[in-house]
Write a protein that holds these residues in place. Sequence first.
Motif, PDB file in Angstrom:
ATOM      1  N   PRO A   1       0.818  -1.228   0.000  1.00  0.00           N
ATOM      2  CA  PRO A   1       0.000   0.000   0.000  1.00  0.00           C
ATOM      3  C   PRO A   1       0.845   1.268   0.000  1.00  0.00           C
ATOM      4  O   PRO A   1       0.554   2.224  -0.737  1.00  0.00           O
ATOM      5  CB  PRO A   1      -0.829  -0.137   1.284  1.00  0.00           C
ATOM      6  N   LEU A   2       1.906   1.288   0.810  1.00  0.00           N
ATOM      7  CA  LEU A   2       2.794   2.446   0.819  1.00  0.00           C
ATOM      8  C   LEU A   2       3.557   2.539  -0.492  1.00  0.00           C
ATOM      9  O   LEU A   2       3.733   3.639  -1.044  1.00  0.00           O
ATOM     10  CB  LEU A   2       3.776   2.358   1.989  1.00  0.00           C
ATOM     11  N   ALA A   3       4.003   1.393  -1.026  1.00  0.00           N
ATOM     12  CA  ALA A   3       4.737   1.389  -2.298  1.00  0.00           C
ATOM     13  C   ALA A   3       3.871   1.948  -3.423  1.00  0.00           C
ATOM     14  O   ALA A   3       4.368   2.665  -4.297  1.00  0.00           O
ATOM     15  CB  ALA A   3       5.198  -0.029  -2.633  1.00  0.00           C
ATOM     16  N   ARG A   4       2.574   1.635  -3.408  1.00  0.00           N
ATOM     17  CA  ARG A   4       1.688   2.151  -4.459  1.00  0.00           C
ATOM     18  C   ARG A   4       1.576   3.663  -4.376  1.00  0.00           C
ATOM     19  O   ARG A   4       1.587   4.362  -5.398  1.00  0.00           O
ATOM     20  CB  ARG A   4       0.303   1.501  -4.340  1.00  0.00           C
ATOM     21  N   VAL A   5       1.472   4.192  -3.159  1.00  0.00           N
ATOM     22  CA  VAL A   5       1.382   5.643  -2.987  1.00  0.00           C
ATOM     23  C   VAL A   5       2.668   6.309  -3.457  1.00  0.00           C
ATOM     24  O   VAL A   5       2.638   7.277  -4.233  1.00  0.00           O
ATOM     25  CB  VAL A   5       1.106   6.006  -1.512  1.00  0.00           C
ATOM     26  N   MET A   6       3.818   5.805  -3.003  1.00  0.00           N
ATOM     27  CA  MET A   6       5.097   6.426  -3.342  1.00  0.00           C
ATOM     28  C   MET A   6       5.367   6.336  -4.837  1.00  0.00           C
ATOM     29  O   MET A   6       5.822   7.303  -5.463  1.00  0.00           O
ATOM     30  CB  MET A   6       6.225   5.760  -2.554  1.00  0.00           C
ATOM     31  N   THR A   7       5.082   5.179  -5.426  1.00  0.00           N
ATOM     32  CA  THR A   7       5.311   4.997  -6.866  1.00  0.00           C
ATOM     33  C   THR A   7       4.435   5.937  -7.675  1.00  0.00           C
ATOM     34  O   THR A   7       4.908   6.599  -8.608  1.00  0.00           O
ATOM     35  CB  THR A   7       5.028   3.542  -7.267  1.00  0.00           C
ATOM     36  N   ALA A   8       3.158   6.010  -7.344  1.00  0.00           N
ATOM     37  CA  ALA A   8       2.235   6.865  -8.094  1.00  0.00           C
ATOM     38  C   ALA A   8       2.657   8.324  -8.031  1.00  0.00           C
ATOM     39  O   ALA A   8       2.622   9.040  -9.044  1.00  0.00           O
ATOM     40  CB  ALA A   8       0.816   6.702  -7.553  1.00  0.00           C
ATOM     41  N   GLU A   9       3.084   8.784  -6.850  1.00  0.00           N
ATOM     42  CA  GLU A   9       3.449  10.194  -6.706  1.00  0.00           C
ATOM     43  C   GLU A   9       4.758  10.534  -7.408  1.00  0.00           C
ATOM     44  O   GLU A   9       5.040  11.705  -7.667  1.00  0.00           O
ATOM     45  CB  GLU A   9       3.536  10.563  -5.224  1.00  0.00           C
ATOM     46  N   MET A  10       5.562   9.524  -7.719  1.00  0.00           N
ATOM     47  CA  MET A  10       6.797   9.773  -8.468  1.00  0.00           C
ATOM     48  C   MET A  10       6.532   9.960  -9.956  1.00  0.00           C
ATOM     49  O   MET A  10       7.399  10.490 -10.673  1.00  0.00           O
ATOM     50  CB  MET A  10       7.770   8.596  -8.291  1.00  0.00           C
TER      51      MET A  10
END
Length: 297
Positions: free
Chosen positions: A229-238
Amino acid sequence: MSDISSERSPQARQLSKEALNEKPGQALSIAVDQELIDALEKPQEIYKVVQEGLLLAGGAAAILLQVANPGVAKGVNEHSYYEQRPLDRLRTTMIYVYCMVYGTRQEKESVIAMVNKVHARVKGPDYSADDPHLQTWVAATLYAVGTDLYQRIFGFFDETTAERIYREYALLAVSLRVPPELWPKTRKDFWAYWNKECETLEVTDHARDISRGILYNKNLPFGIRAVLPLARVMTAEMLPLRIREEFGFKSTKLKRAVYKVTLGLTKVTYPALPKVIRTYPKRYYMKDMRRHIKQDA
Protein backbone atom coordinates in the motif's frame (compact mmCIF):
# COMPACT_ATOMS: atom_id res chain seq x y z
CA MET A 1 6.34 19.08 -7.55
CA SER A 2 6.45 15.39 -6.67
CA ASP A 3 6.91 13.72 -10.05
CA ILE A 4 9.91 13.46 -12.34
CA SER A 5 8.66 15.61 -15.17
CA SER A 6 10.76 18.69 -15.80
CA GLU A 7 14.20 20.27 -15.67
CA ARG A 8 13.17 21.87 -12.41
CA SER A 9 13.10 18.52 -10.61
CA PRO A 10 16.30 17.23 -8.93
CA GLN A 11 17.59 14.68 -10.93
CA ALA A 12 18.61 -3.78 -18.01
CA ARG A 13 16.46 -3.93 -19.63
CA GLN A 14 15.66 -7.31 -18.21
CA LEU A 15 18.20 -10.09 -17.87
CA SER A 16 15.69 -12.91 -18.00
CA LYS A 17 15.91 -15.89 -15.70
CA GLU A 18 16.46 -17.99 -18.79
CA ALA A 19 19.58 -16.02 -19.70
CA LEU A 20 21.01 -16.05 -16.19
CA ASN A 21 20.59 -19.82 -16.12
CA GLU A 22 22.10 -20.72 -19.48
CA LYS A 23 23.48 -24.26 -19.52
CA PRO A 24 27.14 -24.48 -18.47
CA GLY A 25 29.48 -24.23 -21.41
CA GLN A 26 26.86 -22.76 -23.72
CA ALA A 27 28.56 -20.01 -25.73
CA LEU A 28 27.29 -16.46 -25.69
CA SER A 29 26.79 -15.59 -29.31
CA ILE A 30 26.76 -11.79 -29.33
CA ALA A 31 30.09 -9.94 -29.36
CA VAL A 32 30.79 -7.19 -26.83
CA ASP A 33 32.32 -3.86 -27.81
CA GLN A 34 35.76 -3.81 -26.15
CA GLU A 35 36.06 -0.01 -26.33
CA LEU A 36 32.84 0.21 -24.35
CA ILE A 37 34.27 -2.11 -21.71
CA ASP A 38 37.35 0.14 -21.53
CA ALA A 39 35.17 3.19 -20.91
CA LEU A 40 33.06 1.41 -18.28
CA GLU A 41 36.15 0.60 -16.22
CA LYS A 42 36.73 4.16 -15.05
CA PRO A 43 33.55 5.79 -13.68
CA GLN A 44 34.36 8.56 -11.19
CA GLU A 45 31.07 9.87 -9.73
CA ILE A 46 28.28 7.41 -10.48
CA TYR A 47 29.42 5.21 -7.57
CA LYS A 48 27.91 7.57 -5.02
CA VAL A 49 24.46 7.23 -6.58
CA VAL A 50 24.38 3.57 -7.60
CA GLN A 51 25.72 2.22 -4.29
CA GLU A 52 22.65 3.37 -2.37
CA GLY A 53 20.00 0.73 -1.67
CA LEU A 54 17.58 3.64 -1.59
CA LEU A 55 17.36 3.40 -5.38
CA LEU A 56 15.31 0.23 -5.03
CA ALA A 57 12.47 2.45 -3.78
CA GLY A 58 12.28 3.95 -7.25
CA GLY A 59 12.34 0.60 -9.04
CA ALA A 60 8.59 0.31 -9.57
CA ALA A 61 8.36 3.90 -10.83
CA ALA A 62 11.16 3.27 -13.33
CA ILE A 63 9.48 0.08 -14.58
CA LEU A 64 6.09 1.77 -14.99
CA LEU A 65 7.70 4.64 -16.89
CA GLN A 66 9.44 2.11 -19.13
CA VAL A 67 6.24 0.21 -19.94
CA ALA A 68 4.36 3.45 -20.53
CA ASN A 69 6.11 3.17 -23.88
CA PRO A 70 3.84 0.74 -25.79
CA GLY A 71 6.76 -1.05 -27.45
CA VAL A 72 8.43 -1.77 -24.13
CA ALA A 73 5.10 -2.84 -22.62
CA LYS A 74 4.50 -5.38 -25.39
CA GLY A 75 7.96 -6.85 -25.00
CA VAL A 76 7.61 -7.20 -21.23
CA ASN A 77 4.05 -8.50 -21.44
CA GLU A 78 4.84 -11.13 -24.06
CA HIS A 79 8.26 -12.27 -22.86
CA SER A 80 8.29 -11.86 -19.07
CA TYR A 81 6.68 -13.70 -16.18
CA TYR A 82 5.98 -10.66 -14.03
CA GLU A 83 2.91 -12.19 -12.37
CA GLN A 84 4.61 -15.45 -11.36
CA ARG A 85 8.01 -13.82 -10.68
CA PRO A 86 7.24 -10.15 -9.99
CA LEU A 87 10.70 -9.33 -8.64
CA ASP A 88 12.62 -10.68 -11.65
CA ARG A 89 12.65 -7.47 -13.66
CA LEU A 90 13.86 -5.42 -10.70
CA ARG A 91 16.43 -8.08 -9.88
CA THR A 92 17.85 -8.30 -13.36
CA THR A 93 17.93 -4.53 -13.80
CA MET A 94 19.85 -4.09 -10.55
CA ILE A 95 22.26 -6.90 -11.47
CA TYR A 96 22.94 -5.12 -14.74
CA VAL A 97 23.48 -1.66 -13.22
CA TYR A 98 25.64 -2.88 -10.36
CA CYS A 99 27.75 -5.01 -12.69
CA MET A 100 28.37 -2.13 -15.10
CA VAL A 101 29.60 0.05 -12.23
CA TYR A 102 31.32 -2.44 -9.90
CA GLY A 103 31.96 -5.60 -11.93
CA THR A 104 35.27 -6.80 -13.28
CA ARG A 105 35.97 -6.53 -16.98
CA GLN A 106 35.11 -10.20 -17.50
CA GLU A 107 31.86 -9.84 -15.53
CA LYS A 108 30.82 -6.82 -17.60
CA GLU A 109 31.50 -8.69 -20.81
CA SER A 110 29.43 -11.64 -19.63
CA VAL A 111 26.45 -9.60 -18.47
CA ILE A 112 26.39 -7.34 -21.56
CA ALA A 113 26.48 -10.43 -23.77
CA MET A 114 23.59 -11.93 -21.79
CA VAL A 115 21.54 -8.76 -22.18
CA ASN A 116 22.23 -8.58 -25.90
CA LYS A 117 21.32 -12.22 -26.35
CA VAL A 118 18.02 -11.83 -24.48
CA HIS A 119 17.14 -8.68 -26.41
CA ALA A 120 17.67 -10.51 -29.70
CA ARG A 121 14.84 -12.87 -28.74
CA VAL A 122 12.36 -10.24 -27.55
CA LYS A 123 10.58 -9.16 -30.72
CA GLY A 124 7.19 -9.22 -32.39
CA PRO A 125 5.42 -7.81 -35.45
CA ASP A 126 5.56 -4.24 -34.15
CA TYR A 127 8.21 -4.20 -31.41
CA SER A 128 11.77 -5.29 -30.76
CA ALA A 129 13.99 -5.03 -27.70
CA ASP A 130 16.78 -4.12 -30.11
CA ASP A 131 14.93 -0.97 -31.17
CA PRO A 132 17.43 1.78 -30.22
CA HIS A 133 14.65 4.25 -29.39
CA LEU A 134 13.13 1.84 -26.88
CA GLN A 135 16.57 1.17 -25.41
CA THR A 136 17.16 4.91 -25.08
CA TRP A 137 13.92 5.35 -23.16
CA VAL A 138 14.67 2.45 -20.80
CA ALA A 139 18.12 3.87 -20.04
CA ALA A 140 16.61 7.34 -19.57
CA THR A 141 14.26 6.08 -16.86
CA LEU A 142 17.18 4.63 -14.91
CA TYR A 143 18.99 7.96 -14.96
CA ALA A 144 15.94 10.13 -14.26
CA VAL A 145 14.49 8.09 -11.41
CA GLY A 146 17.83 7.21 -9.81
CA THR A 147 19.32 10.70 -9.72
CA ASP A 148 16.02 12.35 -8.79
CA LEU A 149 15.48 10.07 -5.80
CA TYR A 150 19.10 10.37 -4.67
CA GLN A 151 18.97 14.17 -4.69
CA ARG A 152 15.66 14.29 -2.83
CA ILE A 153 17.38 12.51 0.06
CA PHE A 154 20.98 13.74 -0.10
CA GLY A 155 20.57 17.17 -1.70
CA PHE A 156 21.35 18.62 -5.11
CA PHE A 157 24.56 17.86 -6.97
CA ASP A 158 26.82 20.77 -7.76
CA GLU A 159 27.05 21.52 -11.48
CA THR A 160 30.38 19.78 -12.03
CA THR A 161 29.31 16.61 -10.24
CA ALA A 162 25.95 16.57 -12.02
CA GLU A 163 27.62 16.72 -15.43
CA ARG A 164 30.08 13.95 -14.57
CA ILE A 165 27.31 11.69 -13.31
CA TYR A 166 25.27 12.35 -16.44
CA ARG A 167 28.20 11.46 -18.69
CA GLU A 168 28.79 8.25 -16.76
CA TYR A 169 25.13 7.26 -16.97
CA ALA A 170 25.56 7.65 -20.73
CA LEU A 171 27.92 4.66 -20.60
CA LEU A 172 25.12 2.57 -19.08
CA ALA A 173 22.89 3.64 -21.95
CA VAL A 174 25.46 2.79 -24.61
CA SER A 175 26.11 -0.58 -22.99
CA LEU A 176 22.43 -1.32 -23.67
CA ARG A 177 23.33 -0.75 -27.33
CA VAL A 178 21.90 2.75 -27.42
CA PRO A 179 23.66 4.49 -30.35
CA PRO A 180 25.74 7.34 -28.85
CA GLU A 181 24.08 9.85 -31.15
CA LEU A 182 20.65 9.04 -29.67
CA TRP A 183 21.67 9.77 -26.09
CA PRO A 184 21.14 13.51 -25.38
CA LYS A 185 24.47 15.34 -25.26
CA THR A 186 23.79 17.50 -22.20
CA ARG A 187 21.51 17.42 -19.18
CA LYS A 188 19.51 20.26 -20.71
CA ASP A 189 19.05 18.19 -23.86
CA PHE A 190 18.14 15.19 -21.74
CA TRP A 191 15.31 16.94 -19.88
CA ALA A 192 13.97 18.35 -23.15
CA TYR A 193 13.93 14.78 -24.49
CA TRP A 194 12.38 13.52 -21.25
CA ASN A 195 9.56 16.06 -21.24
CA LYS A 196 8.78 15.38 -24.90
CA GLU A 197 8.64 11.62 -24.31
CA CYS A 198 6.43 12.01 -21.24
CA GLU A 199 3.99 14.07 -23.31
CA THR A 200 3.69 11.36 -25.96
CA LEU A 201 3.74 8.15 -23.91
CA GLU A 202 0.62 6.00 -24.04
CA VAL A 203 -0.31 3.71 -21.15
CA THR A 204 -1.83 0.63 -22.77
CA ASP A 205 -3.70 -2.31 -21.29
CA HIS A 206 -0.40 -4.21 -21.44
CA ALA A 207 1.19 -1.56 -19.22
CA ARG A 208 -1.72 -1.55 -16.77
CA ASP A 209 -1.52 -5.35 -16.53
CA ILE A 210 2.15 -5.06 -15.69
CA SER A 211 1.50 -2.39 -13.06
CA ARG A 212 -1.04 -4.65 -11.35
CA GLY A 213 1.37 -7.55 -11.56
CA ILE A 214 3.97 -5.48 -9.71
CA LEU A 215 1.96 -3.43 -7.21
CA TYR A 216 -0.90 -5.81 -6.39
CA ASN A 217 0.88 -9.14 -6.71
CA LYS A 218 -0.11 -11.90 -4.28
CA ASN A 219 2.95 -13.97 -5.23
CA LEU A 220 5.31 -11.58 -3.46
CA PRO A 221 6.81 -12.58 -0.10
CA PHE A 222 4.63 -11.56 2.85
CA GLY A 223 7.06 -8.90 4.07
CA ILE A 224 6.92 -7.14 0.71
CA ARG A 225 3.15 -7.52 0.36
CA ALA A 226 2.77 -5.79 3.72
CA VAL A 227 4.35 -2.59 2.39
CA LEU A 228 2.63 -2.62 -1.01
CA PRO A 229 0.00 0.00 0.00
CA LEU A 230 2.79 2.45 0.82
CA ALA A 231 4.74 1.39 -2.30
CA ARG A 232 1.69 2.15 -4.46
CA VAL A 233 1.38 5.64 -2.99
CA MET A 234 5.10 6.43 -3.34
CA THR A 235 5.31 5.00 -6.87
CA ALA A 236 2.24 6.87 -8.09
CA GLU A 237 3.45 10.19 -6.71
CA MET A 238 6.80 9.77 -8.47
CA LEU A 239 5.11 9.54 -11.87
CA PRO A 240 4.29 12.52 -14.08
CA LEU A 241 0.65 13.52 -13.55
CA ARG A 242 -0.68 12.40 -16.95
CA ILE A 243 1.08 9.03 -16.75
CA ARG A 244 -0.15 8.53 -13.20
CA GLU A 245 -3.74 9.13 -14.24
CA GLU A 246 -3.49 6.86 -17.28
CA PHE A 247 -2.33 4.04 -15.02
CA GLY A 248 -5.46 4.68 -12.97
CA PHE A 249 -3.73 6.01 -9.85
CA LYS A 250 -5.69 8.69 -8.01
CA SER A 251 -3.81 11.39 -6.12
CA THR A 252 -5.57 12.65 -2.99
CA LYS A 253 -4.59 15.05 -0.22
CA LEU A 254 -4.01 12.09 2.08
CA LYS A 255 -1.78 10.28 -0.42
CA ARG A 256 0.22 13.42 -1.12
CA ALA A 257 0.66 13.93 2.63
CA VAL A 258 1.82 10.33 3.07
CA TYR A 259 4.31 10.81 0.24
CA LYS A 260 5.73 14.02 1.71
CA VAL A 261 5.96 12.65 5.25
CA THR A 262 7.60 9.42 4.09
CA LEU A 263 10.09 11.35 1.98
CA GLY A 264 10.82 13.70 4.87
CA LEU A 265 11.40 10.87 7.33
CA THR A 266 13.62 9.10 4.81
CA LYS A 267 15.67 12.26 4.30
CA VAL A 268 16.33 12.43 8.04
CA THR A 269 16.89 8.74 8.82
CA TYR A 270 18.35 7.08 5.72
CA PRO A 271 21.66 9.03 5.45
CA ALA A 272 22.28 8.31 9.14
CA LEU A 273 22.22 4.54 8.57
CA PRO A 274 25.60 2.77 8.53
CA LYS A 275 26.94 2.51 5.01
CA VAL A 276 27.14 -1.27 5.34
CA ILE A 277 23.34 -1.34 5.63
CA ARG A 278 22.68 1.21 2.88
CA THR A 279 24.85 -0.70 0.42
CA TYR A 280 23.61 -4.21 1.26
CA PRO A 281 21.53 -4.56 -1.97
CA LYS A 282 24.66 -3.92 -4.03
CA ARG A 283 26.51 -6.75 -2.29
CA TYR A 284 23.48 -9.05 -2.52
CA TYR A 285 22.95 -8.58 -6.26
CA MET A 286 26.64 -8.70 -7.08
CA LYS A 287 26.88 -12.05 -5.25
CA ASP A 288 23.82 -13.26 -7.17
CA MET A 289 25.35 -12.20 -10.48
CA ARG A 290 28.69 -13.86 -9.73
CA ARG A 291 26.97 -17.10 -8.73
CA HIS A 292 25.21 -17.30 -12.08
CA ILE A 293 28.32 -16.42 -14.08
CA LYS A 294 30.25 -19.11 -12.19
CA GLN A 295 27.54 -21.65 -13.02
CA ASP A 296 27.84 -20.75 -16.70
CA ALA A 297 31.63 -21.05 -16.78
